[in-house]
Design a protein around this motif. Structure first.
Motif, PDB file in Angstrom:
ATOM      1  N   ASN A   1      89.975  51.701  49.799  1.00  0.00           N
ATOM      2  CA  ASN A   1      88.844  52.518  50.243  1.00  0.00           C
ATOM      3  C   ASN A   1      88.979  53.948  49.738  1.00  0.00           C
ATOM      4  N   ILE A   2      87.895  54.438  49.169  1.00  0.00           N
ATOM      5  CA  ILE A   2      87.779  55.833  48.768  1.00  0.00           C
ATOM      6  C   ILE A   2      86.371  56.286  49.126  1.00  0.00           C
ATOM      7  N   PHE A   3      86.097  57.562  48.916  1.00  0.00           N
ATOM      8  CA  PHE A   3      84.758  58.083  49.133  1.00  0.00           C
ATOM      9  C   PHE A   3      84.002  58.048  47.801  1.00  0.00           C
ATOM     10  N   ILE A   4      82.783  58.542  47.786  1.00  0.00           N
ATOM     11  CA  ILE A   4      81.982  58.554  46.563  1.00  0.00           C
ATOM     12  C   ILE A   4      82.603  59.543  45.577  1.00  0.00           C
ATOM     13  N   GLY A   5      82.743  59.127  44.349  1.00  0.00           N
ATOM     14  CA  GLY A   5      83.306  60.021  43.337  1.00  0.00           C
ATOM     15  C   GLY A   5      82.558  59.904  42.035  1.00  0.00           C
ATOM     16  N   GLY A   6      82.623  60.966  41.236  1.00  0.00           N
ATOM     17  CA  GLY A   6      81.986  60.893  39.937  1.00  0.00           C
ATOM     18  C   GLY A   6      81.986  62.236  39.231  1.00  0.00           C
ATOM     19  N   GLY A   7      81.452  62.227  38.037  1.00  0.00           N
ATOM     20  CA  GLY A   7      81.428  63.411  37.202  1.00  0.00           C
ATOM     21  C   GLY A   7      80.144  64.208  37.347  1.00  0.00           C
ATOM     22  N   VAL A   8      80.206  65.426  36.864  1.00  0.00           N
ATOM     23  CA  VAL A   8      79.059  66.323  36.861  1.00  0.00           C
ATOM     24  C   VAL A   8      78.496  66.337  35.443  1.00  0.00           C
ATOM     25  N   ASP A   9      77.233  65.955  35.297  1.00  0.00           N
ATOM     26  CA  ASP A   9      76.585  65.963  33.986  1.00  0.00           C
ATOM     27  C   ASP A   9      76.286  67.391  33.545  1.00  0.00           C
ATOM     28  N   GLU A  10      76.174  67.579  32.237  1.00  0.00           N
ATOM     29  CA  GLU A  10      75.884  68.900  31.697  1.00  0.00           C
ATOM     30  C   GLU A  10      74.591  69.448  32.305  1.00  0.00           C
ATOM     31  N   GLY A  11      74.656  70.693  32.791  1.00  0.00           N
ATOM     32  CA  GLY A  11      73.492  71.339  33.377  1.00  0.00           C
ATOM     33  C   GLY A  11      73.264  71.017  34.842  1.00  0.00           C
ATOM     34  N   GLU A  12      74.081  70.155  35.422  1.00  0.00           N
ATOM     35  CA  GLU A  12      73.936  69.762  36.820  1.00  0.00           C
ATOM     36  C   GLU A  12      74.749  70.686  37.722  1.00  0.00           C
ATOM     37  N   TYR A  13      74.232  70.966  38.898  1.00  0.00           N
ATOM     38  CA  TYR A  13      74.986  71.669  39.931  1.00  0.00           C
ATOM     39  C   TYR A  13      75.779  70.634  40.723  1.00  0.00           C
ATOM     40  N   LEU A  14      76.838  71.083  41.396  1.00  0.00           N
ATOM     41  CA  LEU A  14      77.705  70.160  42.142  1.00  0.00           C
ATOM     42  C   LEU A  14      76.946  69.334  43.171  1.00  0.00           C
ATOM     43  N   VAL A  15      76.080  69.974  43.954  1.00  0.00           N
ATOM     44  CA  VAL A  15      75.339  69.249  44.993  1.00  0.00           C
ATOM     45  C   VAL A  15      74.420  68.209  44.362  1.00  0.00           C
ATOM     46  N   GLU A  16      73.765  68.567  43.257  1.00  0.00           N
ATOM     47  CA  GLU A  16      72.905  67.608  42.556  1.00  0.00           C
ATOM     48  C   GLU A  16      73.717  66.420  42.051  1.00  0.00           C
ATOM     49  N   ALA A  17      74.884  66.700  41.476  1.00  0.00           N
ATOM     50  CA  ALA A  17      75.739  65.627  40.957  1.00  0.00           C
ATOM     51  C   ALA A  17      76.181  64.701  42.080  1.00  0.00           C
ATOM     52  N   ALA A  18      76.569  65.283  43.204  1.00  0.00           N
ATOM     53  CA  ALA A  18      77.013  64.462  44.338  1.00  0.00           C
ATOM     54  C   ALA A  18      75.874  63.596  44.863  1.00  0.00           C
ATOM     55  N   LYS A  19      74.684  64.173  45.007  1.00  0.00           N
ATOM     56  CA  LYS A  19      73.534  63.391  45.480  1.00  0.00           C
ATOM     57  C   LYS A  19      73.211  62.260  44.508  1.00  0.00           C
ATOM     58  N   ARG A  20      73.318  62.533  43.205  1.00  0.00           N
ATOM     59  CA  ARG A  20      73.059  61.489  42.199  1.00  0.00           C
ATOM     60  C   ARG A  20      74.086  60.370  42.334  1.00  0.00           C
ATOM     61  N   GLU A  21      75.366  60.733  42.467  1.00  0.00           N
ATOM     62  CA  GLU A  21      76.425  59.722  42.599  1.00  0.00           C
ATOM     63  C   GLU A  21      76.255  58.902  43.874  1.00  0.00           C
ATOM     64  N   ILE A  22      75.905  59.565  44.973  1.00  0.00           N
ATOM     65  CA  ILE A  22      75.672  58.853  46.239  1.00  0.00           C
ATOM     66  C   ILE A  22      74.557  57.835  46.051  1.00  0.00           C
ATOM     67  N   ALA A  23      73.459  58.249  45.448  1.00  0.00           N
ATOM     68  CA  ALA A  23      72.315  57.354  45.232  1.00  0.00           C
ATOM     69  C   ALA A  23      72.678  56.206  44.299  1.00  0.00           C
ATOM     70  N   GLU A  24      73.374  56.514  43.195  1.00  0.00           N
ATOM     71  CA  GLU A  24      73.724  55.473  42.236  1.00  0.00           C
ATOM     72  C   GLU A  24      74.653  54.426  42.847  1.00  0.00           C
ATOM     73  N   GLU A  25      75.661  54.876  43.565  1.00  0.00           N
ATOM     74  CA  GLU A  25      76.677  53.954  44.071  1.00  0.00           C
ATOM     75  C   GLU A  25      76.279  53.252  45.360  1.00  0.00           C
ATOM     76  N   THR A  26      75.402  53.873  46.173  1.00  0.00           N
ATOM     77  CA  THR A  26      75.108  53.295  47.486  1.00  0.00           C
ATOM     78  C   THR A  26      73.635  53.065  47.760  1.00  0.00           C
ATOM     79  N   GLY A  27      72.748  53.739  47.037  1.00  0.00           N
ATOM     80  CA  GLY A  27      71.319  53.629  47.301  1.00  0.00           C
ATOM     81  C   GLY A  27      70.818  54.625  48.335  1.00  0.00           C
ATOM     82  N   TYR A  28      71.707  55.352  49.004  1.00  0.00           N
ATOM     83  CA  TYR A  28      71.281  56.346  49.993  1.00  0.00           C
ATOM     84  C   TYR A  28      70.828  57.614  49.264  1.00  0.00           C
ATOM     85  N   THR A  29      69.621  58.076  49.586  1.00  0.00           N
ATOM     86  CA  THR A  29      69.093  59.271  48.927  1.00  0.00           C
ATOM     87  C   THR A  29      68.727  60.382  49.901  1.00  0.00           C
ATOM     88  N   ASN A  30      68.631  60.073  51.155  1.00  0.00           N
ATOM     89  CA  ASN A  30      68.192  61.055  52.140  1.00  0.00           C
ATOM     90  C   ASN A  30      69.408  61.641  52.853  1.00  0.00           C
TER      91      ASN A  30
END
Length: 136
Positions: free
Chosen positions: A24-53
């Motif tokens: 077990n780990i938490f959501i992890g991933g990279g930050v794309d060029e031009g992305e802010y940290l919060v945006e990158a985290a929200k994208r990774e959360i959505a991609e890996e789990t489907g949660y967007t809100n």
């Protein structure tokens, strides 16, 4: 990034369970060029789990970390930032997984006691301790 997603209704945390490939780990991933940290985290959360809100709550300082990415079969040295989000509602869209992630993990909601037992990755444990101590 390492993103913690807390469900404030029952104070559980979303984890990705890789089973024998890393536990077990938490959501992890990279930050794309031009992305802010919060945006990158929200994208990774959505991609890996489907949660967007989710709502951003807090973040850690940058942390240097070395680890082995079991799903990709490579060793990595990274600069990571932990971010905490609260789940606003439990609506869930489709996951957008990479080929090496498909059918490899399950989503588990864990309480703090369970996290202490099953999350073994040092970075993820550090981020959890840093973000949650004093916030719960």
């Amino acid at each position: 990034i390492v993103a913690l997603v807390r469900n404030p209704k029952d104070n559980t945390f979303l984890s990705i369970n890789w089973g024998k490939q890393g536990g077990n780990i938490f959501i992890g991933g990279g930050v794309d060029e031009g992305e802010y940290l919060v945006e990158a985290a929200k994208r990774e959360i959505a991609e890996e789990t489907g949660y967007t809100n989710v709502e951003f709550i807090a973040q850690t300082e940058d942390v240097h970390h070395s680890y082995y990415a079991h799903s990709k079969g490579v060793a990595r040295r990274i600069l990571a930032t932990g971010l905490l989000f609260d789940l606003i509602d439990e609506s869930q869209g489709d996951q957008k997984l990479e080929k090496d992630e498909q059918d490899k993990f399950t989503i588990d909601w864990l309480n703090t006691d369970q996290i202490e037992e099953v999350v073994k990755d040092e970075l993820h444990k550090f981020v959890f301790g840093k973000l949650i101590n004093g916030l719960i």
